[in-house]
Design a protein around this motif. Structure first.
Motif, mmCIF file in Angstrom:
data_model
loop_
_atom_site.group_PDB
_atom_site.id
_atom_site.type_symbol
_atom_site.label_atom_id
_atom_site.label_comp_id
_atom_site.label_asym_id
_atom_site.label_seq_id
_atom_site.Cartn_x
_atom_site.Cartn_y
_atom_site.Cartn_z
ATOM 1 N N ARG A 1 -2.064 -16.917 -18.762
ATOM 2 C CA ARG A 1 -2.157 -15.882 -19.795
ATOM 3 C C ARG A 1 -0.807 -15.177 -19.967
ATOM 4 O O ARG A 1 -0.033 -15.045 -19.015
ATOM 5 N N ASP A 2 -0.550 -14.693 -21.161
ATOM 6 C CA ASP A 2 0.737 -14.047 -21.446
ATOM 7 C C ASP A 2 0.977 -12.830 -20.565
ATOM 8 O O ASP A 2 2.089 -12.608 -20.091
ATOM 9 N N ASP A 3 -0.084 -12.024 -20.350
ATOM 10 C CA ASP A 3 0.090 -10.820 -19.538
ATOM 11 C C ASP A 3 0.400 -11.175 -18.089
ATOM 12 O O ASP A 3 1.222 -10.512 -17.438
ATOM 13 N N ALA A 4 -0.221 -12.244 -17.579
ATOM 14 C CA ALA A 4 0.037 -12.666 -16.206
ATOM 15 C C ALA A 4 1.466 -13.208 -16.071
ATOM 16 O O ALA A 4 2.139 -12.972 -15.064
ATOM 17 N N TYR A 5 1.914 -13.916 -17.093
ATOM 18 C CA TYR A 5 3.282 -14.452 -17.074
ATOM 19 C C TYR A 5 4.305 -13.317 -17.108
ATOM 20 O O TYR A 5 5.286 -13.325 -16.344
ATOM 21 N N LYS A 6 4.081 -12.329 -17.958
ATOM 22 C CA LYS A 6 4.999 -11.191 -18.061
ATOM 23 C C LYS A 6 5.052 -10.410 -16.747
ATOM 24 O O LYS A 6 6.108 -9.960 -16.326
ATOM 25 N N HIS A 7 3.892 -10.274 -16.101
ATOM 26 C CA HIS A 7 3.854 -9.586 -14.805
ATOM 27 C C HIS A 7 4.639 -10.367 -13.756
ATOM 28 O O HIS A 7 5.404 -9.789 -12.981
ATOM 29 N N ALA A 8 4.468 -11.673 -13.747
ATOM 30 C CA ALA A 8 5.176 -12.511 -12.776
ATOM 31 C C ALA A 8 6.683 -12.446 -12.974
ATOM 32 O O ALA A 8 7.449 -12.506 -12.011
ATOM 33 N N ARG A 9 7.107 -12.310 -14.204
ATOM 34 C CA ARG A 9 8.542 -12.265 -14.499
ATOM 35 C C ARG A 9 9.229 -11.054 -13.869
ATOM 36 O O ARG A 9 10.448 -11.056 -13.660
ATOM 37 N N LYS A 10 8.456 -10.030 -13.549
ATOM 38 C CA LYS A 10 9.042 -8.864 -12.876
ATOM 39 C C LYS A 10 9.546 -9.240 -11.486
ATOM 40 O O LYS A 10 10.495 -8.636 -10.979
ATOM 41 N N TYR A 11 8.911 -10.230 -10.877
ATOM 42 C CA TYR A 11 9.219 -10.608 -9.505
ATOM 43 C C TYR A 11 9.982 -11.926 -9.391
ATOM 44 O O TYR A 11 10.561 -12.222 -8.337
ATOM 45 N N TYR A 12 9.968 -12.707 -10.460
ATOM 46 C CA TYR A 12 10.634 -14.015 -10.423
ATOM 47 C C TYR A 12 11.597 -14.134 -11.603
ATOM 48 O O TYR A 12 11.188 -14.362 -12.737
ATOM 49 N N HIS A 13 12.877 -13.950 -11.330
ATOM 50 C CA HIS A 13 13.873 -14.034 -12.393
ATOM 51 C C HIS A 13 14.038 -15.466 -12.879
ATOM 52 O O HIS A 13 14.438 -15.702 -14.015
ATOM 53 N N LYS A 14 13.755 -16.414 -12.001
ATOM 54 C CA LYS A 14 13.734 -17.823 -12.394
ATOM 55 C C LYS A 14 12.290 -18.297 -12.289
ATOM 56 O O LYS A 14 11.749 -18.439 -11.193
ATOM 57 N N LEU A 15 11.660 -18.523 -13.445
ATOM 58 C CA LEU A 15 10.249 -18.889 -13.487
ATOM 59 C C LEU A 15 10.029 -19.903 -14.613
ATOM 60 O O LEU A 15 10.337 -19.623 -15.768
ATOM 61 N N GLN A 16 9.521 -21.077 -14.250
ATOM 62 C CA GLN A 16 9.286 -22.135 -15.225
ATOM 63 C C GLN A 16 7.793 -22.413 -15.370
ATOM 64 O O GLN A 16 7.056 -22.421 -14.382
ATOM 65 N N LYS A 17 7.372 -22.668 -16.599
ATOM 66 C CA LYS A 17 5.997 -23.103 -16.845
ATOM 67 C C LYS A 17 5.941 -24.629 -16.696
ATOM 68 O O LYS A 17 6.804 -25.340 -17.210
ATOM 69 N N VAL A 18 4.937 -25.102 -15.970
ATOM 70 C CA VAL A 18 4.800 -26.543 -15.733
ATOM 71 C C VAL A 18 3.338 -26.959 -15.946
ATOM 72 O O VAL A 18 2.424 -26.147 -15.800
ATOM 73 N N PRO A 19 3.102 -28.243 -16.280
ATOM 74 C CA PRO A 19 1.729 -28.717 -16.498
ATOM 75 C C PRO A 19 0.947 -28.905 -15.209
ATOM 76 O O PRO A 19 -0.284 -28.889 -15.212
ATOM 77 N N HIS A 20 1.654 -29.110 -14.093
ATOM 78 C CA HIS A 20 0.998 -29.254 -12.794
ATOM 79 C C HIS A 20 2.038 -28.950 -11.711
ATOM 80 O O HIS A 20 3.245 -28.878 -11.963
ATOM 81 N N PHE A 21 1.562 -28.766 -10.472
ATOM 82 C CA PHE A 21 2.440 -28.339 -9.385
ATOM 83 C C PHE A 21 2.872 -29.463 -8.446
ATOM 84 O O PHE A 21 3.680 -29.246 -7.556
ATOM 85 N N GLU A 22 2.334 -30.629 -8.630
ATOM 86 C CA GLU A 22 2.678 -31.731 -7.740
ATOM 87 C C GLU A 22 3.959 -32.415 -8.185
ATOM 88 O O GLU A 22 4.279 -32.474 -9.370
ATOM 89 N N ASN A 23 4.727 -32.913 -7.195
ATOM 90 C CA ASN A 23 5.955 -33.670 -7.445
ATOM 91 C C ASN A 23 7.018 -32.877 -8.206
ATOM 92 O O ASN A 23 7.736 -33.424 -9.050
ATOM 93 N N LEU A 24 7.103 -31.605 -7.909
ATOM 94 C CA LEU A 24 8.166 -30.789 -8.493
ATOM 95 C C LEU A 24 9.508 -31.217 -7.887
ATOM 96 O O LEU A 24 9.607 -31.462 -6.686
ATOM 97 N N ASN A 25 10.533 -31.288 -8.701
ATOM 98 C CA ASN A 25 11.852 -31.689 -8.229
ATOM 99 C C ASN A 25 12.580 -30.483 -7.641
ATOM 100 O O ASN A 25 13.530 -29.946 -8.211
ATOM 101 N N ASP A 26 12.085 -30.049 -6.509
ATOM 102 C CA ASP A 26 12.625 -28.842 -5.886
ATOM 103 C C ASP A 26 12.234 -28.809 -4.418
ATOM 104 O O ASP A 26 11.330 -29.527 -3.979
ATOM 105 N N LYS A 27 12.919 -27.979 -3.663
ATOM 106 C CA LYS A 27 12.569 -27.723 -2.269
ATOM 107 C C LYS A 27 11.616 -26.528 -2.276
ATOM 108 O O LYS A 27 11.999 -25.412 -2.642
ATOM 109 N N ILE A 28 10.355 -26.749 -1.900
ATOM 110 C CA ILE A 28 9.333 -25.711 -2.010
ATOM 111 C C ILE A 28 9.255 -24.874 -0.740
ATOM 112 O O ILE A 28 9.175 -25.392 0.368
ATOM 113 N N PHE A 29 9.251 -23.558 -0.940
ATOM 114 C CA PHE A 29 9.222 -22.598 0.168
ATOM 115 C C PHE A 29 7.824 -22.077 0.486
ATOM 116 O O PHE A 29 7.445 -21.925 1.645
#
Length: 271
Positions: free
Chosen positions: A119-147
Motif C-alpha cells: 500500500r502507498d501509505d505503508a511504502y511512504k512509512h517505510a521510506r522514513k527508515y530506508y533511504h534505499k528501498l526497491q519494490k520487487v515482485p518477490h523476495f527470492e533470489n535477490l542479487n544482494d547480500k541479505i542481512f
C-alpha cells in the motif's frame, strides 16, 4: 577507568519521537568526545544509509553498527558484513507468509526490498527508515547480500508472535523486537553487541570502558555486555531489568544528559 566508547541506539533512544535530536548540543559534546579520544558508535537495526543521514558532517568520522550488527562501518570504511544464506531466506519467507503482518522488508547491503503490491501509505512509512528501498515482485533470489527481515505487526501481538517465531524458525534466524510492533529476524550470533565487540577489538577498548544506550529488545545484548548499560526511561521492561542505570526518556534528551555526566565525570560515571 574512564569511558572510551559510547554506543547509542537511535529510534526511541537518541532520537525523539519526531525522529530528531538536539544537533547543536550534541555537536558540542561530540567535539569534546573527539578531543578526549572517546569513540562514538551508532548501533541500530536500521539501514546504514539512513543512519549516516543523521550525522552528515561527521558520518566519515564515527562508527556504525547497522542492521542489528550485520553491517559494521568505521570512518566510512566497511569493517564487517554478514550474510543470510539463500536456503534460510527461502525457509523464512515460507514461514512469514503464514503470519498476518502489516509490512515485510528484506534488508540487504545494496538496498532494502519491499513487495511491489505494498500500500502507498505503508511504502511512504517505510521510506522514513530506508533511504534505499526497491519494490520487487518477490523476495527470492535477490542479487544482494541479505542481512535481515524486518516485519511489522500489531503492538499487542508482539510478545506472542516472538514466541511463535522463535519456535518455528528460531534455529534459522533470531527474532527480536525493535519497538512499535516491529520484529526483526536477524542472523544468529550477529547483534549490536557482536558489532561493538568488533570495534572494541579494533580500537583496543574493553567492556568496562564502554557505555551503551537502548530501549528495545534488539538492544538487550549490548546493554547486558558493557559495563555501563543504560536504559531509557521509556525503555521496555526487559531492557530496564538488564541495565545498570536508567536515564531520562528519548523525548527529554536522556542520552545527551548522560553524555554530559560522562564528560563531567559525574555519577555513575566517575572513573
Amino acid at each position: 577507568m574512564s569511558i572510551k566508547l559510547i554506543a547509542v541506539d537511535m529510534d526511541g533512544t537518541f532520537l525523539d519521537d519526531d525522529m530528531k535530536y538536539n544537533n547543536d548540543r550534541f555537536m558540542k559534546q561530540y567535539h569534546e568526545l573527539k578531543a578526549r579520544g572517546i569513540k562514538f558508535v551508532v548501533a541500530s537495526g536500521n539501514q546504514y544509509d539512513q543512519l549516516k543521514s543523521f550525522f552528515p558532517s561527521i558520518k566519515n568520522e564515527i562508527a556504525f553498527v547497522a542492521e542489528n550488527g550485520a553491517y559494521v562501518i568505521d570512518s566510512g570504511k566497511e569493517i564487517f558484513s554478514g550474510e543470510m544464506s539463500k536456503e534460510t531466506i527461502k525457509k523464512v519467507i515460507d514461514v512469514i507468509e503464514k503470519y498476518e503482518y502489516t509490512n515485510l522488508i528484506v534488508c540487504g547491503k545494496k538496498s532494502a526490498y519491499i513487495h511491489e503490491d505494498v500500500r502507498d501509505d505503508a511504502y511512504k512509512h517505510a521510506r522514513k527508515y530506508y533511504h534505499k528501498l526497491q519494490k520487487v515482485p518477490h523476495f527470492e533470489n535477490l542479487n544482494d547480500k541479505i542481512f535481515k527481515f524486518a516485519t511489522s505487526f500489531s503492538t499487542k501481538d508482539v510478545s506472542e508472535l516472538l514466541r511463535g517465531l522463535k519456535k518455528s524458525i528460531g534455529s534459522l534466524v533470531t527474532p527480536v523486537s525493535s519497538g512499535h510492533g516491529d520484529i526483526d529476524l536477524i542472523i544468529p550470533g550477529l547483534h549490536k553487541a557482536s558489532g561493538i565487540k568488533i570495534l572494541q577489538k579494533r580500537w583496543g577498548i574493553r567492556n568496562y570502558e564502554s557505555a551503551a544506550f537502548g530501549d528495545s529488545g534488539n538492544d538487550l545484548e549490548m546493554i547486558s555486555t558493557v559495563q555501563y548499560g543504560i536504559a531509557m526511561e521509556n525503555a521496555q521492561k526487559m531492557i530496564k531489568d538488564a541495565s545498570r542505570y536508567i536515564t531520562q526518556s528519548n523525548n527529554e534528551e536522556g542520552v545527551l544528559n548522560a553524555i554530559d555526566a560522562i564528560l563531567k565525570n559525574e555519577e555513575p560515571f566517575i572513573s
